[in-house]
Design an enzyme around this catalytic site. Structure first.
Site, mmCIF file in Angstrom:
data_model
loop_
_atom_site.group_PDB
_atom_site.id
_atom_site.type_symbol
_atom_site.label_atom_id
_atom_site.label_comp_id
_atom_site.label_asym_id
_atom_site.label_seq_id
_atom_site.Cartn_x
_atom_site.Cartn_y
_atom_site.Cartn_z
ATOM 1 C CB SER A 298 -0.917 0.007 1.221
ATOM 2 O OG SER A 298 -0.169 -0.171 2.414
ATOM 3 C CG ASP B 64 -4.123 5.094 7.401
ATOM 4 O OD1 ASP B 64 -2.928 4.885 7.700
ATOM 5 O OD2 ASP B 64 -4.620 4.671 6.342
ATOM 6 C CG HIS C 88 -1.371 3.457 4.812
ATOM 7 N ND1 HIS C 88 -2.491 2.851 5.341
ATOM 8 C CD2 HIS C 88 -0.685 2.493 4.160
ATOM 9 C CE1 HIS C 88 -2.493 1.567 5.003
ATOM 10 N NE2 HIS C 88 -1.402 1.324 4.289
#
Length: 612
Positions: free
Chosen positions: A34, A279, A282
């Protein structure tokens, strides 16, 4: 390089594929999780056709359903800065080069490279050797509890190295690999009972990763993300973030247990560029920019550092141009047989280069002096010495490189029955001091410093025929020329152990040129002479230069990256005037010019000569 993106600038980036520069890489391929995912999954709360990325939306509201897309992740920013586009996901209709998928573990990342439907399957099993490859991975092995002890951490690192080796065995030469950031310093773990354990296992992962990467037979460019993060956290305000370290790593923009009450999505002044985390794990677009800038600073370093030998070559050419102007001003007006002629010359020059990451330009000045002795009617011998000071600014952040050169030349000239020629041999000492490489890390301009030395030696010769009658008011001579230059630059290390500090191996620059041109003169009066020269030269050492280097913080992994590429042809010339002042004293002024596709050199010189 561009500074931290505002939300509007981020949106413009995603809407435009206009390159900032032309990198020496044919393409850019990304694999990972990610942290690098360019949009593998659809965005159900975004505009039609939008995809999800694991960072904040571009604003101004940053809310789902606002019609705002997600900001770019680090490899997208890096690809754009390299002039290779913003790197869409490989599963898009356009078939982008980004194979990173949010949630993937190290074993799944390997599958995107070598598995069915993966990158190598799409290329017939071959990796482009001129492309740049970029890998992140390991975080999800922790978050999915596949890493629980030292052995499992080392195994996960080994699987990431398997991806590197698979690319290398398929032909890849340039592979950039993240070290795993300290997951303990994320809102998900910071201040909790697992922080110390996760930090310790992350260190085990990185130790094994570094150990194995050092054995891969490729140019592996490691990104020391943990050290880079520590440097940012030591002074977060300098990088545009909130000034308090614990706030930077303990709060987020949205999606963690402790959203920032001021800059968070529902805070009093929402602004993700003030926060490191979007978050619980990330980065925000600010964090992604800091990572992209760090990676770019390493890739751009050889573009600038390979200019150091070019600075020396430009200085030598200026030295040679000054001598040739002196010789032409003396055409058929040598001192008497058995007599000496001395000269002193002051001058300045300007150098301009086109680089992958922006222009480089410099200014310098020089002082030359020398003497010639006439052996007989046809031969004259001489010596010349020069001191040169040259400075060069390079790159978007105006790196500053200084060179002091000491050059000596022995020469011989021949003129008889319209035939003429000259030979010269030069040697020089190069003192590079105050080498200051500068680069953007977010809104901050950082620098690394060092110094080194070098040597040069060169041979040059010309041979021509004067088509005018001896004693004519004018002369015109076609000629051929040959030049050979050898420059050695000692390796050096930039100061300190920062994540951006580099060590460089020795550099060697050779130049082999053949040329054809004309030189001419016109005597306006018995005391005043105009003279000039124009020549075209072919360079036979025109391959892109390379420099081997390593991070000071990771000395066991070295890599060789492409740098400046000389042009294969150049046009050079000079124009001047000489005025006899009587009693063997004369004054000369000249302008010299050299032009190639990616290089321009100008020189101005003023000289006095005196017969003894």
């Amino acid at each position: 390089m561009k500074r931290l993106l505002t939300p509007l600038a981020a949106a413009c980036l995603l809407a435009s594929a206009t390159p900032l520069c032309a990198a020496p890489y044919s393409a850019f391929h990304v694999f990972g999780d990610s942290l690098s995912d360019a949009g593998w999954f659809a965005d159900p709360d975004g505009p039609a056709g939008a995809t999800t990325r694991f960072t904040n939306r571009v604003g101004p509201t940053y809310q789902d359903g606002s019609g705002e897309i997600f900001g770019p992740v680090a490899p997208m920013l890096l690809g754009d800065a390299l002039g290779l586009g913003a790197l869409g996901p490989a599963n898009s209709a356009e078939g982008g080069n980004n194979w990173a998928v949010g949630g993937y573990r190290t074993d799944e990342i390997l599958g995107t490279i070598s598995g069915p439907g993966g990158y190598l399957a799409s290329t017939g099993g071959r990796a482009d050797p001129n492309a740049l490859y970029y890998l992140t991975g390991g975080g999800n092995d922790f978050l999915q509890f596949r890493v629980v002890d030292t052995a499992s951490a080392q195994a996960a690192a080994g699987r990431l190295v398997d991806s590197v080796e698979t690319l290398q065995q398929a032909g890849a030469r340039y592979i950039m690999v993240w070290l795993l950031p300290d997951i303990g310093l994320t809102p998900n773990f910071f201040g909790g009972g697992l922080q110390d354990l996760v930090t310790s296992l992350g260190a085990d992962f990185n130790d094994e990763l570094v150990l194995q990467l050092a054995t891969v037979d490729a140019n592996v460019i490691p990104l020391n993300i943990p050290l880079n993060l520590a440097e940012i956290l030591s002074d977060p305000g300098r990088y545009g973030l909130v000034a308090d370290r614990d706030t930077v790593i303990g709060t987020c923009f949205d999606g963690c247990s402790n959203p920032n009450p001021i800059y968070g999505l529902n805070g009093s002044n929402p602004d993700p560029t003030k926060l490191l985390f979007n978050d619980s794990v990330h980065p925000t677009i600010a964090g992604q920019r800091l990572i992209a800038d760090y990676a770019y600073s390493l890739l751009a370093a050889p573009w600038e550092l390979t200019l150091l030998p070019e600075m020396a070559l430009g200085t030598l050419r200026g030295h040679q141009d000054q001598l040739r102007a002196q010789w032409l001003a003396d055409w058929e007006a040598w001192q008497g047989v058995g007599q000496w002629r001395t000269f002193v010359n002051g001058g300045g020059q300007r150098l301009d280069y086109d680089l992958h990451g922006g222009d480089a330009d410099g200014n310098g000045y020089s002082l030359n002096f020398g003497a010639s002795y006439r052996l007989d009617e046809a031969w004259r011998l001489g010596l010349a010495a020069g001191l040169y000071q040259q400075s060069l600014e390079a790159g978007a952040a105006d790196s500053d490189y200084d060179l002091r050169s000491y050059i000596g030349t022995a020469f011989a000239q021949y003129q008889h029955n319209r035939w003429w020629g000259d030979l010269a041999a030069s040697a020089g000492h190069l003192d590079y001091h105050d080498l200051k490489r500068q680069f953007a890390i977010g809104p901050s301009t950082n620098s690394e410093k060092g110094d080194t030395e070098g040597q040069l030696w060169a041979f040059s010769g010309r041979f021509g025929y004067d088509i005018a009658q001896p004693g004519s008011q004018w002369h015109l001579s076609p000629f051929v020329s040959a030049d050979y230059v050898h420059i050695d630059l000692d390796g050096y290390a930039e100061d300190g152990q920062r994540s951006t500090a580099l060590s460089y191996d020795d550099q060697e620059r050779k130049s082999r040129r053949l040329g054809f041109g004309f030189q001419g003169l016109y005597d306006l009066t018995p005391q005043t002479r105009l003279f000039g020269e124009l020549a075209m030269e072919r360079e036979y050492e025109d391959d892109a230069s390379e420099v081997r280097m390593s991070l000071n913080s990771l000395p066991g992994i070295d890599f060789e990256l492409p740098g400046y590429q000389p042009d294969d042809r150049s046009l050079r010339g000079h124009l001047g005037v000489s005025q006899s002042l009587g009693n063997g004293l004369s004054l000369r002024g000249s302008y010299s010019y050299r032009h190639a596709d990616d290089e321009v050199q100008h020189g101005l010189n003023l000289a006095l000569s005196l017969d003894l």
